[in-house]
Write an enzyme that holds these catalytic residues in place. Sequence first.
Site, PDB file in Angstrom:
ATOM      1  N   GLN A  25       0.554  -1.104  -0.023  1.00 60.58           N
ATOM      2  CA  GLN A  25      -0.060  -0.047   0.097  1.00 60.58           C
ATOM      3  C   GLN A  25       0.763   1.401  -0.071  1.00 60.58           C
ATOM      4  OE1 GLN A  25      -2.673  -1.746   3.480  1.00 60.58           O
ATOM      5  NE2 GLN A  25      -3.982  -0.236   2.309  1.00 60.58           N
ATOM      6  N   ARG A  81       4.098   0.010  12.881  1.00 59.52           N
ATOM      7  CA  ARG A  81       3.521  -1.338  12.387  1.00 59.52           C
ATOM      8  C   ARG A  81       3.882  -1.146  11.005  1.00 59.52           C
ATOM      9  NH1 ARG A  81      -2.028  -3.794  10.875  1.00 59.52           N
ATOM     10  NH2 ARG A  81      -1.301  -5.946  10.312  1.00 59.52           N
ATOM     11  N   HIS A 125       1.103  -9.316   4.357  1.00 60.14           N
ATOM     12  CA  HIS A 125      -0.136  -8.327   4.170  1.00 60.14           C
ATOM     13  C   HIS A 125      -0.283  -8.383   2.884  1.00 60.14           C
ATOM     14  CE1 HIS A 125      -2.303  -4.564   6.381  1.00 60.14           C
ATOM     15  NE2 HIS A 125      -2.636  -4.945   5.213  1.00 60.14           N
ATOM     16  N   ASN A 169      -1.593 -10.883   8.182  1.00 58.35           N
ATOM     17  CA  ASN A 169      -2.495  -9.763   8.601  1.00 58.35           C
ATOM     18  C   ASN A 169      -3.924 -10.205   8.007  1.00 58.35           C
ATOM     19  OD1 ASN A 169      -3.513  -6.769   9.100  1.00 58.35           O
ATOM     20  ND2 ASN A 169      -4.060  -7.086   6.756  1.00 58.35           N
ATOM     21  N   GLU A 170      -4.766 -10.386   9.069  1.00 55.70           N
ATOM     22  CA  GLU A 170      -6.400 -10.264   8.496  1.00 55.70           C
ATOM     23  C   GLU A 170      -6.601 -11.658   7.659  1.00 55.70           C
ATOM     24  OE1 GLU A 170      -7.872  -6.859   6.907  1.00 55.70           O
ATOM     25  OE2 GLU A 170      -7.859  -5.815   8.868  1.00 55.70           O
ATOM     26  N   ASN A 295      -7.870  -5.844  14.608  1.00 54.08           N
ATOM     27  CA  ASN A 295      -8.089  -4.636  13.960  1.00 54.08           C
ATOM     28  C   ASN A 295      -9.438  -4.688  13.652  1.00 54.08           C
ATOM     29  OD1 ASN A 295      -5.577  -4.818  12.791  1.00 54.08           O
ATOM     30  ND2 ASN A 295      -5.889  -5.424  10.741  1.00 54.08           N
ATOM     31  N   TYR A 297     -12.860  -1.837  12.522  1.00 49.35           N
ATOM     32  CA  TYR A 297     -13.348  -0.690  11.506  1.00 49.35           C
ATOM     33  C   TYR A 297     -14.979  -0.501  11.971  1.00 49.35           C
ATOM     34  CZ  TYR A 297      -9.027  -0.607   9.322  1.00 49.35           C
ATOM     35  OH  TYR A 297      -7.795  -0.271   8.994  1.00 49.35           O
ATOM     36  N   GLU A 354      -5.012  -2.040  14.088  1.00 44.54           N
ATOM     37  CA  GLU A 354      -5.683  -0.949  12.886  1.00 44.54           C
ATOM     38  C   GLU A 354      -7.066  -0.612  13.425  1.00 44.54           C
ATOM     39  OE1 GLU A 354      -6.122  -2.428   9.189  1.00 44.54           O
ATOM     40  OE2 GLU A 354      -4.349  -3.271   9.142  1.00 44.54           O
ATOM     41  N   TRP A 400      -4.644   3.320  11.758  1.00 46.86           N
ATOM     42  CA  TRP A 400      -4.562   2.774  10.406  1.00 46.86           C
ATOM     43  C   TRP A 400      -5.139   4.132   9.546  1.00 46.86           C
ATOM     44  CZ3 TRP A 400      -2.440  -0.568   7.451  1.00 46.86           C
ATOM     45  CH2 TRP A 400      -2.395  -0.491   6.353  1.00 46.86           C
ATOM     46  N   GLU A 407      -5.591   1.894  -1.266  1.00 50.94           N
ATOM     47  CA  GLU A 407      -6.557   1.251  -0.644  1.00 50.94           C
ATOM     48  C   GLU A 407      -7.239  -0.126  -1.506  1.00 50.94           C
ATOM     49  OE1 GLU A 407      -7.399   1.199   2.493  1.00 50.94           O
ATOM     50  OE2 GLU A 407      -9.146  -0.275   2.227  1.00 50.94           O
ATOM     51  N   TRP A 408      -6.255  -0.926  -1.808  1.00 50.39           N
ATOM     52  CA  TRP A 408      -6.670  -2.293  -2.509  1.00 50.39           C
ATOM     53  C   TRP A 408      -7.609  -1.860  -3.641  1.00 50.39           C
ATOM     54  CZ3 TRP A 408      -3.118  -5.070  -1.122  1.00 50.39           C
ATOM     55  CH2 TRP A 408      -2.465  -4.834  -0.021  1.00 50.39           C
TER      56      TRP A 408
HETATM   57  C1  PNW Z   1      -7.949  -3.762   6.433  1.00 46.95           C
HETATM   58  N1  PNW Z   1     -13.726  -5.703   4.539  1.00 46.95           N
HETATM   59  O1  PNW Z   1      -8.547  -4.418   5.124  1.00 46.95           O
HETATM   60  C2  PNW Z   1      -6.458  -3.833   5.878  1.00 46.95           C
HETATM   61  O2  PNW Z   1      -5.668  -4.545   6.930  1.00 46.95           O
HETATM   62  C3  PNW Z   1      -5.664  -2.669   5.447  1.00 46.95           C
HETATM   63  O3  PNW Z   1      -4.754  -3.299   4.494  1.00 46.95           O
HETATM   64  C4  PNW Z   1      -6.882  -1.713   4.870  1.00 46.95           C
HETATM   65  O4  PNW Z   1      -6.139  -0.554   4.162  1.00 46.95           O
HETATM   66  C5  PNW Z   1      -7.694  -1.230   5.930  1.00 46.95           C
HETATM   67  O5  PNW Z   1      -8.409  -2.427   6.492  1.00 46.95           O
HETATM   68  C6  PNW Z   1      -8.831  -0.377   5.324  1.00 46.95           C
HETATM   69  O6  PNW Z   1      -9.616  -1.016   4.419  1.00 46.95           O
HETATM   70  C7  PNW Z   1      -9.870  -4.662   5.155  1.00 46.95           C
HETATM   71  O7  PNW Z   1     -14.197  -5.725   3.257  1.00 46.95           O
HETATM   72  C8  PNW Z   1     -10.442  -4.576   3.834  1.00 46.95           C
HETATM   73  O8  PNW Z   1     -14.506  -6.073   5.186  1.00 46.95           O
HETATM   74  C9  PNW Z   1     -11.647  -4.773   3.584  1.00 46.95           C
HETATM   75  C10 PNW Z   1     -12.654  -5.455   4.661  1.00 46.95           C
HETATM   76  C11 PNW Z   1     -11.844  -5.207   6.079  1.00 46.95           C
HETATM   77  C12 PNW Z   1     -10.493  -4.973   6.094  1.00 46.95           C
END
Ligand code: PNW
Length: 443
Positions: A25, A81, A125, A169-170, A295, A297, A354, A400, A407-408
């Site tokens: 990223q 991190r 990651h 990661n995740e 992590n 969100y 995160e 984060w 952002e993917w």
């Molecule tokens: C995480 N979802 O990604 C990642 O660890 C990071 O690289 C990313 O930038 C950050 O969260 C913010 O998106 C996710 O769709 C991406 O549930 C998608 C999901 C969850 C986490």
Amino acid sequence: MKDLSFSRSDFPEGFLFGAATAAYQIEGAQYGGAGHSHWDTFAATPGNVIRREDGAQACDHYHRYEEDFDILKAGGFDAYRFSTSWARVQPEGKGPANPEGLDFYDRLVDAMLARDLKPFLTLYHWELPSALADIGGWANREIPERFADFSELVMGRIGDRVSATATLNEPWCVAFLSHFLGHHAPGLRDIRATARAMHHVMLAHGLATERMRGLGHENLGIVLNFDRAIPASGSAEDRAATATQDAVFNRWFIEAITKGAYPEEALAFLGPHMPAGWEADMATINKPLDWLGVNYYTRHVVKANADDPMSPINLDAELPTTQMGWEIYPEGLEYFLTWLKDEQVGDTPLYVTENGMAWDDRVENGTVFDPERIGFIDGHYQAALRAIKAGANVKGFFYWSLLDNYEWAFGYEKRFGMVHVDFDSMVRTPKASYHALKAAMAR
Ligand code: PNW
């Protein structure tokens, strides 16, 4: 300027304030002799990523890390991190290391230490080397073995200087988001590949942890993501759908580690597609962690889907959302930190690895005003404080992200940084949220 309601002195002695990033990223995948990863090919395939953007240049952190760490240091942060790119370290995914790759991470860790920043390493990651993606990626049992080799290589070079190491990661994103929902590389929608990946990510964690412990490395953990699932109604159907989502997202990975078993609610769907003999691997996965990364969100309100019980319906947002459309729900962070202590890991140290929000930030006259992000940070650090008061052993909190970054699937459009990045000039501008955190950490 909007202020934060907490201070460093509200947190336990030694609590670490940090910021997080990930290699693909921010670094710039085209530099330094890195091999191709499945994210390069996924991004190049139309329909996968907004504007078909990729991480070839990203934030050019590969050349600008000194400046980035100066920003962290000037803000008064304690820890950072970061992750290592497998494709940078082993361009073919196995065999000899790319010396430039290992040299880069060596310099990176020294540059952190020179500024008193504690390095928190995440080994994987998401940029799986293309050579490994080509043989089936995470659906192939060989990948966990190769991952253990990769972890040995990286730790052999920088393991003596990192404060803590996470394997993956995740894993939910690596397995489910990528093989069932198809949103991330390799973009599959295939239940068989999903079940295999769901198991192989955990086997990779187990094998790499075993290998690293055998070599004397310490402070080993994993970073998991948690998403609060709330039933849309009290009906038996909605509650069952919520339990399924909770099992696949929040319980599968941690319970493999803490209980040596996958939850029944998830096995009901994935069981028939699991790789032969998976049960025998559970003893390798079921080993104590030195620490757990959390992590967090958002939350989802869940409704049963009569057509496909494996795919519950997530209702539209009711609460205020971030630029990702994710509901802002700090109570979920408090919930998970408390639940992890009570039901899963007891007093094992927890780090929020995160948490942050995307917002449509713009630089105006050299300043970025992001009061929405300051409010988000306030709510979530206060939620962590409540969990600490209730007895959860939370040792640190990594925002984060340090920088706006790739952002993917959303490319460069979603800005999570506390530091704004102009992706043409590469100029960095700390946002008001950075200054607010700086002030809170100094109090
Ligand atoms: C995480 N979802 O990604 C990642 O660890 C990071 O690289 C990313 O930038 C950050 O969260 C913010 O998106 C996710 O769709 C991406 O549930 C998608 C999901 C969850 C986490």
